[in-house]
Scaffold this motif. Structure first.
Motif, PDB file in Angstrom:
ATOM      1  N   PHE A 162    -114.115  60.228 -15.270  1.00 47.25           N
ATOM      2  CA  PHE A 162    -115.512  60.471 -15.640  1.00 47.25           C
ATOM      3  C   PHE A 162    -115.799  59.918 -17.036  1.00 47.25           C
ATOM      4  O   PHE A 162    -116.833  59.302 -17.280  1.00 47.25           O
ATOM      5  N   ASP A 163    -114.845  60.110 -17.946  1.00 42.09           N
ATOM      6  CA  ASP A 163    -115.054  59.664 -19.320  1.00 42.09           C
ATOM      7  C   ASP A 163    -114.859  58.162 -19.498  1.00 42.09           C
ATOM      8  O   ASP A 163    -115.420  57.572 -20.412  1.00 42.09           O
ATOM      9  N   ASN A 164    -114.052  57.525 -18.637  1.00 36.71           N
ATOM     10  CA  ASN A 164    -113.625  56.149 -18.914  1.00 36.71           C
ATOM     11  C   ASN A 164    -113.922  55.088 -17.858  1.00 36.71           C
ATOM     12  O   ASN A 164    -114.005  53.903 -18.182  1.00 36.71           O
ATOM     13  N   SER A 169    -119.791  55.691 -14.851  1.00 41.03           N
ATOM     14  CA  SER A 169    -120.661  55.625 -16.015  1.00 41.03           C
ATOM     15  C   SER A 169    -122.070  56.120 -15.686  1.00 41.03           C
ATOM     16  O   SER A 169    -122.721  56.756 -16.516  1.00 41.03           O
ATOM     17  N   VAL A 170    -122.531  55.867 -14.466  1.00 41.20           N
ATOM     18  CA  VAL A 170    -123.874  56.329 -14.075  1.00 41.20           C
ATOM     19  C   VAL A 170    -123.955  57.852 -14.167  1.00 41.20           C
ATOM     20  O   VAL A 170    -124.981  58.408 -14.569  1.00 41.20           O
ATOM     21  N   ALA A 171    -122.845  58.527 -13.828  1.00 39.27           N
ATOM     22  CA  ALA A 171    -122.840  59.990 -13.857  1.00 39.27           C
ATOM     23  C   ALA A 171    -122.762  60.518 -15.279  1.00 39.27           C
ATOM     24  O   ALA A 171    -123.505  61.442 -15.648  1.00 39.27           O
TER      25      ALA A 171
ATOM     26  N   ASN B  45    -116.209  59.404 -25.738  1.00 42.25           N
ATOM     27  CA  ASN B  45    -117.053  58.367 -25.130  1.00 42.25           C
ATOM     28  C   ASN B  45    -118.431  58.891 -24.731  1.00 42.25           C
ATOM     29  O   ASN B  45    -118.934  58.604 -23.653  1.00 42.25           O
ATOM     30  N   PHE B  46    -119.045  59.662 -25.597  1.00 43.93           N
ATOM     31  CA  PHE B  46    -120.385  60.165 -25.298  1.00 43.93           C
ATOM     32  C   PHE B  46    -121.386  59.016 -25.329  1.00 43.93           C
ATOM     33  O   PHE B  46    -121.346  58.170 -26.211  1.00 43.93           O
ATOM     34  N   HIS B  47    -122.301  59.047 -24.382  1.00 41.79           N
ATOM     35  CA  HIS B  47    -123.261  57.946 -24.293  1.00 41.79           C
ATOM     36  C   HIS B  47    -124.431  58.089 -25.255  1.00 41.79           C
ATOM     37  O   HIS B  47    -125.068  57.102 -25.603  1.00 41.79           O
TER      38      HIS B  47
END
Lengths: 483, 331, 89
Positions: A162-164, A169-171, B45-47
């Protein structure tokens, strides 16, 4: 169960007020205690005008939720004790669970933390209930799928992915945008985005189909989570109308959030679409059907009732409708092209699946997608399947792959554009409305472009045919063949 | 064909998720508490950054001055996850419901002396607002704290505080007409005896450090309030003077306070033990908030217990200090 | 004609609720799919506590209905005795 707190001199509305809003009082330093109340430009004159349908007292809540969880965990335990995974229609189904865990379970956690913020930022007790509910959903999904994780690949490191991983990335972009939003935007986002678009599809139709495929564990978890989400749906819709009615200044703000979050949820729902159309070996309704029955028809009706208040259908409603005939097929084909680097398995849909898809998508499937699916089948059969080795360029707003931007050259192009590549016009327009904010994602996209599945996780990826999942499932079932 | 299930060796590939195994190992299945808690919160990795607070990340340990190598060290000894929590509370609600039926069917409220009934309303009803403050402050921890081990129990604790507020409201409606709630709110807002406490609660609302809020609300405020009001006033004084019914209808508060103290104590003790700097911080917060709470309770103790009010409060405070000492603090 | 709908999990607990709805709403239709029952009605639908109690043979709190509730469409109006779903305001 006896209804608590009855008093002959009070009706339900008065009782609920005494048990919720009346507990608060005008504090000495409201601007310091509630700084976020006025940061978004929303004006509230009278909070007591906000109705609370389906809102339980805490006593009722504990009783109801206690009943639900006692029942649910009995099912979860029984499923585990009886090795329920042996009864799945087919081990391919497990890939839907993988996507659930990787993309959607973490969003439940974000919603939990987000509602806690709203509860505190606005002094809104209803939001505290919703925060607890989403914590519940996060946990029941983990507990229901825990057993699958012991026996199937592609679930063990869902938080890392989820993080990488670029596929998710959409989620994460969606979850982080929710968390970064002010309290009123968050509430509107959940009301017209997550709850109606994702909740009603993932937790209603998909979870019911999961039961059909032998997964009583996740199905029960999803359906019971939905019993909370109905409350949320009702509360959310009540809140949107309330905001607009409180002050004319609120209308354009709420409409802009409706436009944004409906669209972001539509993009995210492409992952639910592919689960519904491609990952259910025992097939039921198509994604397009589910979309019509559970999303667009009910929402269209809601917006019809909101029209007198000045609200309109989300700006990109029409584009959203048009996508639903294509999105699941496009997504599946992309997953197949990138499968060597994804934490789940893919396969070529068999003849029965293709015929079902033709029937459910008359005209479009055969014209646009069947040739590709047959090509895929051919490639799998002959062991020559072109695989992308670099990550795709991700949309600067929603973070789904931009169609046609695959390969190293495209990545270089995107970098030179500082991430300003978009999957669609609506995404580009959303970006432009808040360019400073969305440009921050370029760094996250770059990080994901540079990350790939560690070597030891190779067993989680690639074709289903010949995978450990396929082999194990056959072994457990005494070598018996499943369709 | 008979199928011998035991003959089928179905070996698991792994015992739990890798972010859980990092904490508990993979040699045996993890508990539900462990699987729900460890590694659940994103750390990298926060957006985006918070629009309402851009100097922090979406989840940011630096919001607190307390420093921990790993916030997941703050485990809940009760090992509550949502399911076990709600099932426990449902059982308690059942017991409270039985008590209400018992009290109502025997008309025990009307058998109380009027003077005592009025006194109870006077002392207890404004406290529903303090409990709402407890909900707000624990929502703050759940919202801005770092690490699910710390924040998830706070979220459940916030609901419990709201439950207390609603039980007090229900008690008020059992004791008198709905206008008694308005009278209680009026006292909370304007009566001199309540203003120090109200100001304290309001000042707790502007604290920005989630751990300081934890200490202020869950240790100092509740740690003095509950023994004084639900212990000495209700369970001793009111019960002994013909108000057993009230004691029955407040049982949840007493039980809950004792149960959740196990969590509160474990969190404070663990954080203080990690470093001298943490200990100094927590000491300072405990001392200043508990002193202020003590002073705010003086007029309320007098209202509730008359001549015995102040001495009872001193006893409560002494016991509180002993509790803190056991946690490694020097309050 | 705009339908309202309400859907429940199919089990022993929801059965008296579903039966009560069908009894009180002659124009409603129920469609069963795996584990789910979806009840559609033109324009409005009412759920009465009294009717559920008749079906069940025991006292019932309308809030209990939420345990098996899956989804609904329509505006809610509720008090202790009945729950109405409609498109009227």
């Amino acid at each position: 169960m006896d209804t608590t707190v009855k008093h002959p001199a009070m009706n339900r509305t008065q009782r609920m007020l005494a048990l919720t809003r009346d507990l608060a009082w005008p504090v000495r330093q409201p601007d310091e205690v509630f700084p976020a109340r006025s940061q978004e430009g929303i004006r509230i004159h009278d909070w007591s005008a906000l109705r609370q349908p389906l809102q339980p007292t805490l006593e009722q809540y504990w009783k109801l939720q206690g009943d639900k969880d006692k029942r649910l965990y009995a099912i979860t335990d029984a499923f585990a004790q009886n090795n329920g995974q042996l009864g799945l229609s087919d081990a391919r189904y497990a890939n839907a669970i993988k996507l659930l865990l990787q993309a959607f379970t973490p969003i439940e956690y974000s919603a939990h933390r987000g509602y806690a913020r709203v509860a505190r930022q606005l002094g809104l007790t209803d939001a505290a209930f919703q925060s607890a509910d989403h914590l519940r959903h996060h946990q029941v999904e983990i507990h229901a799928t825990s057993h699958f994780n012991k026996y199937f690949n592609g679930m063990h490191s869902f938080t890392e992915w989820f993080d990488n991983h670029w596929m998710l990335s959409v989620a994460k972009s969606y979850a982080d945008d929710l968390l970064s939003a002010g309290p009123f935007e968050f509430l509107v986002a959940m009301a017209v985005g997550y709850t109606p678009v994702i909740g009603n599809t993932l937790h209603v139709s998909f979870m019911s189909a999961a039961a059909d495929n032998g997964d009583m564990s996740t199905s029960s978890a999803g359906l019971t989570a939905q019993s909370d989400k109905v409350r949320h749906q009702v509360a959310g819709q009540t809140l949107v109308a309330f905001l607009v009615q409180q002050d004319p200044a609120n209308l354009p703000l709420v409409q802009a959030w409706i436009d944004k979050w409906f669209w972001r949820s539509v993009r995210l729902s492409s992952l639910v679409a592919v689960m519904q159309d491609y990952m259910l070996p025992y097939r039921s309704q198509s994604w397009q059907q589910v979309w019509a029955l559970y999303v667009s028809q009910p929402l269209a009706k809601v917006f019809e009732t909101w029209e007198p208040l000045g609200l309109s259908l989300p700006h990109h409603w029409q584009e959203a409708q048009e996508q639903q005939a294509h999105v699941s097929h496009q997504t599946w084909l992309r997953l197949c092209r990138y499968s060597a680097g994804l934490p789940l398995h893919v396969w070529a849909p068999n003849a029965a699946a293709l015929n079902w898809l033709s029937e459910k998508y008359p005209g479009t499937f055969d014209a646009l997608f069947r040739p590709h699916m047959m090509g895929l089948g051919h490639q799998v059969a002959h062991g020559h399947r072109p695989q992308e080795t670099t990550a795709p360029v991700l949309c600067g707003t929603c973070q789904l792959p931009v169609p046609g931007m695959d390969g190293a050259h495209a990545l270089a192009q995107a970098q030179s554009l500082k991430g300003r590549c978009f999957c669609s016009l609506p995404c580009q327009q959303l970006f432009n409305l808040d360019a400073d904010k969305h440009s921050a994602q370029a760094a996250s996209s770059a990080q994901r472009h540079g990350w790939s599945l560690p070597a030891k996780q190779a067993v989680d990826s690639g074709l289903f045919d010949g995978s450990q999942d396929e082999h194990n499932f056959k072994e457990w079932n005494g070598g018996a063949q499943h369709e | 064909m008979t199928v011998d299930l035991q003959a089928r060796e179905i070996q698991p590939l792994r015992n739990t998720f890798s972010h859980v195994a990092r904490y508990v190992g993979d040699d045996k299945p993890a508990t539900r508490y462990q699987e729900a808690t460890f590694g659940a919160q994103a750390t990298s990795n926060f957006h985006y950054r918070p629009t309402w607070d851009p100097e922090y990340e979406l989840f940011d340990a630096s919001r607190s001055k307390v420093v921990l190598a790993d916030w997941y060290v703050l485990k809940d000894p009760r090992q509550f996850y949502y399911g076990t929590w709600t099932m426990a509370r449902a059982r308690q609600q059942d017991a409270m419901e039985s008590s209400y039926q018992f009290v109502e069917s025997r008309d025990l409220i009307n058998k109380m002396p009027d003077v005592l009934r009025d006194k109870v309303c006077q002392v207890i009803i404004p406290i529903r607002h303090v409990a709402w403050g407890g909900n707000m402050n624990n929502c703050m921890i759940a919202a801005y704290g770092y690490g699910t081990a710390f924040t998830a129990p706070a979220s459940l604790h916030a609901m419990d505080e709201l439950g207390v507020a609603q039980y007090i409201t229900r008690l008020g409606l059992a004791l008198d007409e709905p206008s008694v709630l308005d009278a209680g709110k009026e006292a909370w807002l304007n009566a001199p005896q309540w203003q120090a406490l109200r100001h304290l609660v309001e000042d707790s609302f502007v604290v920005r450090d989630p751990f300081e809020i934890f200490v202020a609300q869950n240790l100092a405020i509740d740690g003095l309030l509950y023994p004084l009001i639900f212990g000495h006033f209700i369970d001793d004084h009111v019960a002994l003077n013909g108000g057993t019914a009230v004691s029955m209808l407040s049982a949840f508060m007493v039980e809950w306070h004792e149960e959740s103290n196990r969590w509160v104590d474990a969190v404070v003790k663990t954080a203080a033990a990690e470093s001298e700097a943490n200990k100094a911080l927590i000491n300072e917060w405990t001392q200043s908030w508990s002193k202020r709470m003590h002073d705010a309770l003086v007029p309320i103790a007098q209202m509730a217990l008359g001549d015995k009010g102040v001495s009872t409060l001193e006893d409560v405070f002494t016991q509180f200090q002993a509790r803190c000492k056991k946690l490694g603090l020097s309050a | 004609m705009s339908n309202v709908f309400i859907a429940f999990q199919v089990n022993e607990e929801s059965r008296p609720v579903v039966d009560a709805i069908m009894a009180d709403n002659p124009n409603a239709t129920a469609v069963y799919s795996p584990g789910l029952v979806k009840i559609d009605a033109p324009n409005s639908l009412v759920i009465k506590r009294e009717t559920i109690e008749e079906q069940l043979g025991q006292r019932y709190d309308l809030q209990q209905m939420q345990v098996n509730l899956v989804t609904l469409s329509g505006h809610i109006d509720e008090d202790d005795d009945q729950f109405t779903l409609s498109w009227n305001h």
